[in-house]
Write an enzyme that holds these catalytic residues in place. Structure first.
Site, PDB file in Angstrom:
ATOM      1  N   ASP A  38      37.710  22.468  30.285  1.00  0.00           N
ATOM      2  CA  ASP A  38      37.358  22.180  31.681  1.00  0.00           C
ATOM      3  C   ASP A  38      35.848  22.175  31.901  1.00  0.00           C
ATOM      4  OD1 ASP A  38      36.995  24.860  31.264  1.00  0.00           O
ATOM      5  OD2 ASP A  38      38.046  25.530  33.073  1.00  0.00           O
ATOM      6  N   HIS A 238      19.603   6.583  12.049  1.00  0.00           N
ATOM      7  CA  HIS A 238      20.062   7.319  13.230  1.00  0.00           C
ATOM      8  C   HIS A 238      20.478   8.741  12.853  1.00  0.00           C
ATOM      9  CE1 HIS A 238      20.996   3.319  15.508  1.00  0.00           C
ATOM     10  NE2 HIS A 238      19.704   3.621  15.489  1.00  0.00           N
ATOM     11  N   ASP A 255      11.946  10.625  16.179  1.00  0.00           N
ATOM     12  CA  ASP A 255      12.222   9.536  17.116  1.00  0.00           C
ATOM     13  C   ASP A 255      12.859  10.176  18.334  1.00  0.00           C
ATOM     14  OD1 ASP A 255      13.159   7.338  18.545  1.00  0.00           O
ATOM     15  OD2 ASP A 255      13.790   6.236  16.764  1.00  0.00           O
ATOM     16  N   ASP A 266      10.646   5.971  24.522  1.00  0.00           N
ATOM     17  CA  ASP A 266      11.145   5.869  23.146  1.00  0.00           C
ATOM     18  C   ASP A 266       9.942   5.824  22.206  1.00  0.00           C
ATOM     19  OD1 ASP A 266      12.560   5.398  20.851  1.00  0.00           O
ATOM     20  OD2 ASP A 266      13.363   3.461  21.439  1.00  0.00           O
ATOM     21  N   HIS A 345      15.794  -3.106  10.070  1.00  0.00           N
ATOM     22  CA  HIS A 345      16.003  -3.237  11.516  1.00  0.00           C
ATOM     23  C   HIS A 345      14.941  -4.146  12.117  1.00  0.00           C
ATOM     24  CE1 HIS A 345      12.680  -0.432  12.435  1.00  0.00           C
ATOM     25  NE2 HIS A 345      13.161   0.360  11.488  1.00  0.00           N
ATOM     26  N   HIS A 349      12.865  -3.564  20.772  1.00  0.00           N
ATOM     27  CA  HIS A 349      13.980  -3.857  21.681  1.00  0.00           C
ATOM     28  C   HIS A 349      13.492  -3.670  23.110  1.00  0.00           C
ATOM     29  CE1 HIS A 349      14.395   0.512  22.227  1.00  0.00           C
ATOM     30  NE2 HIS A 349      14.330   0.616  20.906  1.00  0.00           N
ATOM     31  N   HIS A 356      18.146   1.102  24.712  1.00  0.00           N
ATOM     32  CA  HIS A 356      18.303  -0.267  24.229  1.00  0.00           C
ATOM     33  C   HIS A 356      18.726  -1.079  25.441  1.00  0.00           C
ATOM     34  CE1 HIS A 356      19.095   1.744  20.134  1.00  0.00           C
ATOM     35  NE2 HIS A 356      17.844   1.323  20.176  1.00  0.00           N
ATOM     36  N   GLU A 379       8.260  -1.165  16.689  1.00  0.00           N
ATOM     37  CA  GLU A 379       8.624  -0.064  15.794  1.00  0.00           C
ATOM     38  C   GLU A 379       8.869  -0.508  14.358  1.00  0.00           C
ATOM     39  OE1 GLU A 379      12.693   1.443  16.436  1.00  0.00           O
ATOM     40  OE2 GLU A 379      12.685   0.306  18.302  1.00  0.00           O
ATOM     41  N   TYR A 383      11.684   2.389   4.518  1.00  0.00           N
ATOM     42  CA  TYR A 383      12.615   3.433   4.122  1.00  0.00           C
ATOM     43  C   TYR A 383      12.981   3.228   2.653  1.00  0.00           C
ATOM     44  CZ  TYR A 383      12.806   2.915   9.147  1.00  0.00           C
ATOM     45  OH  TYR A 383      12.447   2.759  10.458  1.00  0.00           O
ATOM     46  N   ARG A 401       8.427   5.472  10.231  1.00  0.00           N
ATOM     47  CA  ARG A 401       8.521   4.556  11.375  1.00  0.00           C
ATOM     48  C   ARG A 401       7.445   4.941  12.384  1.00  0.00           C
ATOM     49  NH1 ARG A 401      13.503   4.844  11.972  1.00  0.00           N
ATOM     50  NH2 ARG A 401      13.834   6.258  13.735  1.00  0.00           N
ATOM     51  N   GLU A 403       6.433   3.965  16.394  1.00  0.00           N
ATOM     52  CA  GLU A 403       6.993   3.268  17.564  1.00  0.00           C
ATOM     53  C   GLU A 403       6.267   3.652  18.844  1.00  0.00           C
ATOM     54  OE1 GLU A 403      11.400   2.650  19.644  1.00  0.00           O
ATOM     55  OE2 GLU A 403      11.013   4.408  18.400  1.00  0.00           O
TER      56      GLU A 403
END
Length: 435
Positions: A38, A238, A255, A266, A345, A349, A356, A379, A383, A401, A403
């Protein structure tokens, strides 16, 4: 920070102007989501509903007609439930504080919806909202069953998504102000992480530093699950476990972005856990940074959206060849997408109410041209899997990365996430301050 009620009204007017006369728009905000038993998650309104109404409560519906006149159907005032769950605006608040022309309690939804749709030529709603689609089908059937009594059932159904997506794609001054505030909260959080990191910490301890700054600064939650990835974890795009020990010599990829007033920031930064990049780390980091700068040059009004990605890909591919991670002709490697072994990637975006954000990337099959008021990320990354035996061992397990969030302006791109170091020497200098 808050957007003026008149701004929401202007958005509804603009939406209705894009539709045939006698159209009715219906959209709902969503329901509370159960976490376990709950216990419920804190409610966050559907982005497009919030964009058109500003109304923050669950279980609400908006019916928009005419020149943007809105009827809000909401949970009613209920002192007993408010004792347990907190304040509700109710129907009076819907009118006085959110610009609704009319308002009614949720129990009257069906009667109000049927009355609004009777005689309408077109119903406009989000086709991906299965629950609302079922309700609309039932309402239409109820109207059709009364045709002998003069009722007229709608015959045309239009998806609201592409219409509201195009509106949301171009940010107004109020939105930009909120997004820059969210961006600067996020900048402060990333700086805190860079200053706080030490070999031997757990990733979630570093994540706590981010969340502390977010909340302290008024951003109650991140815009998405924080990524705090050390060592080869940074090669998982991710990665959200955030539960491993940060080792001496690791790079740490964070990130993370704050959400403020439902608008997202972001940012990604990659930095050495011990404060100093190794030579291989610095070499690949500089390559990603060069790709960032190459892409940034393409973020101008009238430039195709994909130009930024293409520029970054060329820079990365050239560098991968120069460092021996790829071999062959650069043009052929780009055409065959060989670079995707290390960069899989896109280079950005849209950004806004969703991290996104909505909005088409192509128009009539062609990459859309950038316009003033659009906000997007840039970004680039690299890798190198820890298990990749095709490359020299010194490169393995490195994930990078970089960004930022960028507003397209007539005089050139404006980085909303300004003030956060990107250059190797700047990062090392910032980290040295706390060591």
């Amino acid at each position: 920070m808050k957007i003026d009620t008149q701004t929401y009204q202007a958005r509804r007017e603009r939406l209705m102007q894009s539709l045939p006369a006698n159209s009715v728009v219906i959209i709902r905000t969503g329901e509370m989501a159960t976490r376990n038993n709950d216990c419920e998650y804190e409610f966050r309104p559907h982005s497009s509903f919030f964009y058109l109404t500003g109304f923050p409560e669950p279980s609400a519906y908006a019916i928009i007609r005419g020149k943007g006149e809105m009827t809000l159907i909401t949970l009613p005032k209920d002192p007993e439930r408010e004792q347990w769950d907190g304040f509700r605006f109710g129907t009076e608040g819907a009118i006085n504080q959110f610009g609704a022309k009319e308002a009614a309690p949720l129990e009257e939804l069906e009667n109000i919806a049927i009355a609004a749709l009777d005689g309408a030529e077109q119903i406009v709603y989000l086709f991906n909202d299965d629950a609302l689609r079922e309700k609309i089908a039932g309402w239409r059937d109820s109207i059709a069953a009364r045709v002998r009594m003069g009722a007229v059932a709608p015959t045309t159904f239009t998806d609201l998504l592409p219409l509201v997506s195009e509106m949301r794609l171009r940010k107004d001054a109020e939105e930009i102000a909120i997004m820059e505030a969210a961006a600067q909260i996020t900048v402060a959080a990333h700086k805190q992480a860079m200053r706080s990191v030490r070999p031997g910490m757990n990733e979630y301890q570093l994540e706590a530093e981010l969340n502390y700054i977010f909340m302290k600064s008024g951003a109650r939650q991140p815009a998405y699950n924080n990524i705090v990835a050390s060592g080869s974890n940074a090669c998982v795009l991710h990665y959200i476990k955030n539960d491993e020990v940060i080792e001496d010599g690791d790079l740490v990829l964070i990130d993370a972005g704050a959400e403020l007033g439902c608008y997202a920031a972001d940012i990604t930064r990659t930095f050495p856990a011990n404060g100093k990049f190794s030579k291989p780390q610095a070499a690949l980091y500089q390559l990603v940074l060069d790709a960032y700068h190459a892409g940034m040059k393409e973020l101008n009004v009238g430039t195709p959206y994909e130009a930024c990605h293409n520029a970054a890909v060329r820079t990365l591919t050239e560098g991968l060849v120069a460092h021996g991670l790829l071999t062959g002709d650069v043009d052929q490697l780009i055409e065959s997408k060989a670079y995707r072994a290390f960069y899989m990637h896109n280079t950005g975006h849209w950004l806004g109410l969703d991290v996104h954000d909505c909005g088409a990337y192509k128009v009539n099959g062609e990459s859309r041209l950038l316009e003033e008021g659009m906000v997007l990320t840039i970004e680039p990354g690299l890798y190198v899997s820890a298990d990749d035996e095709s490359v020299d061992a010194k490169w393995r397990g490195i994930g990078i990365r970089i960004e930022d969030d960028v507003l397209i302006r007539a005089d050139g791109p404006y980085v909303l996430t300004h003030g956060l170091p990107k250059e190797v020497v700047e990062i090392e200098a910032l980290m040295a301050e706390s060591r």
